[in-house]
Write a protein that holds these residues in place. Structure first.
Motif, short mmCIF file in Angstrom:
data_model
loop_
_atom_site.label_atom_id
_atom_site.label_comp_id
_atom_site.label_asym_id
_atom_site.label_seq_id
_atom_site.Cartn_x
_atom_site.Cartn_y
_atom_site.Cartn_z
N TYR A 99 -60.74 9.46 26.84
CA TYR A 99 -60.12 8.16 26.57
C TYR A 99 -60.02 7.29 27.82
O TYR A 99 -60.22 6.08 27.74
CB TYR A 99 -58.73 8.36 25.98
N ILE A 100 -59.66 7.90 28.96
CA ILE A 100 -59.45 7.08 30.15
C ILE A 100 -60.55 7.24 31.19
O ILE A 100 -60.54 6.56 32.22
CB ILE A 100 -58.07 7.35 30.80
N GLY A 101 -61.50 8.14 30.94
CA GLY A 101 -62.62 8.31 31.85
C GLY A 101 -62.22 8.94 33.17
O GLY A 101 -61.26 9.71 33.26
N GLU A 102 -62.94 8.60 34.21
CA GLU A 102 -62.70 9.16 35.54
C GLU A 102 -61.32 8.73 36.04
O GLU A 102 -60.93 7.58 35.92
CB GLU A 102 -63.79 8.66 36.49
N PHE A 148 -51.06 7.41 33.60
CA PHE A 148 -52.31 8.07 33.95
C PHE A 148 -53.42 7.02 33.89
O PHE A 148 -53.80 6.58 32.80
CB PHE A 148 -52.56 9.24 33.00
N MET A 149 -53.91 6.63 35.04
CA MET A 149 -54.75 5.43 35.15
C MET A 149 -56.20 5.80 35.44
O MET A 149 -56.55 6.16 36.57
CB MET A 149 -54.17 4.53 36.25
N GLY A 150 -57.03 5.73 34.40
CA GLY A 150 -58.44 6.02 34.54
C GLY A 150 -59.27 4.76 34.57
O GLY A 150 -58.78 3.67 34.24
N GLN A 151 -60.53 4.90 34.93
CA GLN A 151 -61.40 3.73 35.04
C GLN A 151 -61.65 3.07 33.68
O GLN A 151 -61.87 1.87 33.58
CB GLN A 151 -62.71 4.13 35.71
N LYS A 152 -61.58 3.86 32.60
CA LYS A 152 -61.83 3.33 31.26
C LYS A 152 -60.57 2.97 30.49
O LYS A 152 -60.65 2.25 29.49
CB LYS A 152 -62.64 4.34 30.44
N GLY A 153 -59.42 3.50 30.91
CA GLY A 153 -58.21 3.22 30.16
C GLY A 153 -56.98 3.80 30.82
O GLY A 153 -57.07 4.52 31.82
N THR A 154 -55.82 3.48 30.26
CA THR A 154 -54.53 3.93 30.78
C THR A 154 -53.74 4.60 29.66
O THR A 154 -53.64 4.06 28.55
CB THR A 154 -53.71 2.74 31.32
N ILE A 155 -53.18 5.76 29.97
CA ILE A 155 -52.24 6.42 29.06
C ILE A 155 -50.88 6.44 29.74
O ILE A 155 -50.74 6.92 30.86
CB ILE A 155 -52.68 7.86 28.73
N GLU A 156 -49.89 5.90 29.04
CA GLU A 156 -48.52 5.92 29.54
C GLU A 156 -47.66 6.76 28.60
O GLU A 156 -47.74 6.61 27.38
CB GLU A 156 -47.94 4.51 29.60
N VAL A 157 -46.82 7.63 29.17
CA VAL A 157 -45.80 8.32 28.39
C VAL A 157 -44.46 7.88 28.96
O VAL A 157 -44.16 8.13 30.13
CB VAL A 157 -45.94 9.85 28.46
N MET A 158 -43.67 7.21 28.14
CA MET A 158 -42.45 6.58 28.61
C MET A 158 -41.20 7.21 28.00
O MET A 158 -41.09 7.34 26.78
CB MET A 158 -42.47 5.08 28.28
N ASP A 159 -40.29 7.62 28.88
CA ASP A 159 -38.98 8.13 28.49
C ASP A 159 -39.06 9.32 27.54
O ASP A 159 -38.15 9.55 26.75
CB ASP A 159 -38.14 7.02 27.85
N ARG A 160 -40.20 10.05 27.58
CA ARG A 160 -40.42 11.19 26.68
C ARG A 160 -40.33 10.78 25.22
O ARG A 160 -40.11 11.61 24.34
CB ARG A 160 -39.40 12.31 26.96
N GLN A 161 -40.54 9.50 24.94
CA GLN A 161 -40.37 8.99 23.58
C GLN A 161 -41.59 8.28 23.02
O GLN A 161 -41.84 8.34 21.81
CB GLN A 161 -39.16 8.04 23.53
N ASN A 162 -42.32 7.60 23.88
CA ASN A 162 -43.45 6.81 23.40
C ASN A 162 -44.69 7.02 24.25
O ASN A 162 -44.60 7.15 25.48
CB ASN A 162 -43.09 5.32 23.40
N TYR A 196 -48.48 5.28 25.01
CA TYR A 196 -49.29 4.07 24.85
C TYR A 196 -50.67 4.31 25.46
O TYR A 196 -50.78 4.81 26.57
CB TYR A 196 -48.64 2.88 25.57
N PHE A 197 -51.69 3.93 24.72
CA PHE A 197 -53.04 3.92 25.28
C PHE A 197 -53.58 2.50 25.22
O PHE A 197 -53.51 1.83 24.19
CB PHE A 197 -54.00 4.83 24.51
N ASN A 198 -54.13 2.06 26.36
CA ASN A 198 -54.78 0.76 26.42
C ASN A 198 -56.09 0.89 27.17
O ASN A 198 -56.13 1.46 28.26
CB ASN A 198 -53.89 -0.28 27.12
N PRO A 199 -57.17 0.38 26.56
CA PRO A 199 -58.46 0.44 27.25
C PRO A 199 -58.49 -0.53 28.42
O PRO A 199 -57.75 -1.51 28.47
CB PRO A 199 -59.47 0.04 26.16
N GLN A 200 -59.36 -0.25 29.37
CA GLN A 200 -59.61 -1.14 30.50
C GLN A 200 -60.85 -1.99 30.21
O GLN A 200 -61.69 -1.60 29.40
CB GLN A 200 -59.84 -0.30 31.75
N PRO A 201 -61.00 -3.14 30.89
CA PRO A 201 -60.05 -3.74 31.84
C PRO A 201 -59.09 -4.67 31.12
O PRO A 201 -59.30 -5.05 29.97
CB PRO A 201 -60.96 -4.52 32.78
#
Length: 442
Positions: free
Chosen positions: A182-185, A336-350, A352-357
């Motif tokens: 999902y987030i690549g390198e 977790f910030m990859g070249q293709k996307g970012t995965i965030e885990v917030m407050d052990r509750q949510n 989020y995945f967002n593609p780059q750029p």
């Protein structure tokens, strides 16, 4: 692909992955497989009581708590009451942890003591061939941690370290997504833990500052075994001090502060989520700074309430960590910030995945996956991963699963925490000698 469809597919894949990762049975308990495991409980303060309740929540039919121990009579009474209420039996009680470990009617030990007691208690339990659930950090020093790992692997008993984020289904999902590209390198992760406190609260009713937990009104030398508490500490001749006993995380003798209470969770989960791509478990170096910036005198705290730490790992990976106890706007999380996307885990509750750029205009997303949001209750029905973490431990003792946070993983999580503590205290960068398994200062 819609977000709802993406979520359904991911949930289905996660269920399959979880079943595969559980693996074959690896160890059988000293008790019969169809019998309840007999549990000895060491330390029943705020965290110990919470873990005990989480154990009963999902694993009530697997256990019988036969012995509880604490050096404060109030905690001992509360633990006994939890067992009688939830387990419907009356356990033995003791102020000496050795009584629990030496009890032949105990198969597994839960250790929820202050940090400075982890090593002697764990080593004694391992020598007695008892399986252990050990709250993080695995030990108060790097050297103690390595000794625990060596004896655990030699005796072939189950050790589960209390880094319960590994049992959090959001993080298991994040790990699967990273492995699926999902987030690549990836070369960079940002982790943070921010808190705030009501400084006007009555200390007898609330927590006005970091780790200034409520001190029981009845606490006294008569019902609090202060000398026993100090047995494993560096300084053993300190007069009875309610703050040091009930608010021990604020003092170096008993705690590594932010580094070993909070940061350890986040170095561990970074290894868990992206370690398969990074393929580097321990950092080459750490530089930490901070201080006691909040609340002011009179205050005898020793550990900082503000800290930042920068880690460089092998294979070109960087971890940026920050913690501040004077503002909770951004809460707790990892990005977790990859070249293709970012995965965030917030407050052990949510999650989020967002593609780059995000800011390059008129360009096709680098990742083929659509933006995605997942919630711990809506998608996984998991209020607290501690219950699942405890269940995984008990199933590992029964030979039905592998412990998801064994001693070696606990040590790998703790070492960066100890590195940050030493860098902060020495005011120098510290370096990890991978060949010698030792820390070097400056």
């Amino acid at each position: 692909m819609s977000e709802d469809l993406s979520r359904r597919n991911l949930l289905k894949q996660s269920a399959v992955a979880a079943a595969v990762s559980a693996g074959p049975a690896v160890l059988t308990s000293s008790a019969q497989k169809n019998d309840r495991l007999r549990v000895g409980w060491i330390a029943a303060g705020m965290r110990g009581q919470h873990v005990m309740k989480q154990m009963y929540l999902l694993s009530k039919d697997m256990v019988e708590v036969t012995h509880v121990c604490d050096t404060y009579q109030g905690n001992l009474a509360k633990a006994k009451d939890i067992v009688q209420t939830e387990g419907k039996n009356t356990p033995k009680t003791s102020v000496d942890y050795r009584d629990v470990i030496n009890d032949p009617n105990v198969d597994v030990i839960f250790i929820a003591s202050p940090e400075h007691w982890h090593y002697p208690m764990a080593m004694a339990a391992l020598k007695a061939k008892k399986h252990i659930y050990l709250e993080k950090p695995i030990a108060h020093t790097i050297e103690e941690g390595f000794e625990i790992v060596a004896l655990a692997e030699k005796t072939n008993v189950v050790v589960q370290v209390g880094t319960q984020n590994r049992s959090n289904k959001l993080y298991i999902q994040a790990k699967k997504m990273v492995e699926d590209g999902y987030i690549g390198e990836i070369h960079y992760t940002r982790a943070f833990w921010y808190r705030n406190f009501d400084q006007t609260v009555d200390p007898a009713k609330g927590v006005p500052a970091a780790w200034r937990y409520i001190v029981p009104a009845d606490a006294s030398p008569e019902n609090t075994d202060w000398r026993r508490f100090l047995e494993a500490a560096e300084h053993k001749n300190i007069p009875f001090h309610k703050g040091r006993y009930f608010q021990w995380r604020n003092y170096w003798d008993y705690s590594g502060g932010i580094s070993t209470d909070l940061l350890v969770h986040q170095t561990d989960i970074t290894n868990f989520v992206v370690g398969g791509l990074v393929k580097a478990e321990l950092p080459n170096s750490c530089m930490a700074s901070g201080g006691i910036y909040q609340w002011g005198a009179p205050d005898d705290r020793e550990v900082p309430d503000t800290m930042s730490a920068l880690y460089d790992y092998p294979n070109k990976f960087h971890l940026n960590y920050s913690c501040f106890f004077g503002n909770d706007q951004y809460g707790y999380g990892e990005q977790f910030m990859g070249q293709k996307g970012t995965i965030e885990v917030m407050d052990r509750q949510n999650l989020y995945f967002n593609p780059q750029p995000k800011f390059i205009r008129n360009i096709k997303p680098f990742s083929p996956h659509a933006p995605l949001t997942m919630n711990y209750l809506k998608d996984f029905n998991q209020p607290d991963a501690t219950a699942d973490h405890v269940k995984n431990f008990l199933e590992a003792v029964q030979g039905k699963a592998k412990a998801i946070a064994p001693a070696r993983a606990g040590q790998i999580a703790a070492i960066p925490g100890h590195m940050a503590t030493q860098s902060y205290r020495q005011k120098k960068a510290v370096f990890w000698d991978a060949k010698a398994n030792k820390l070097k200062i400056g």
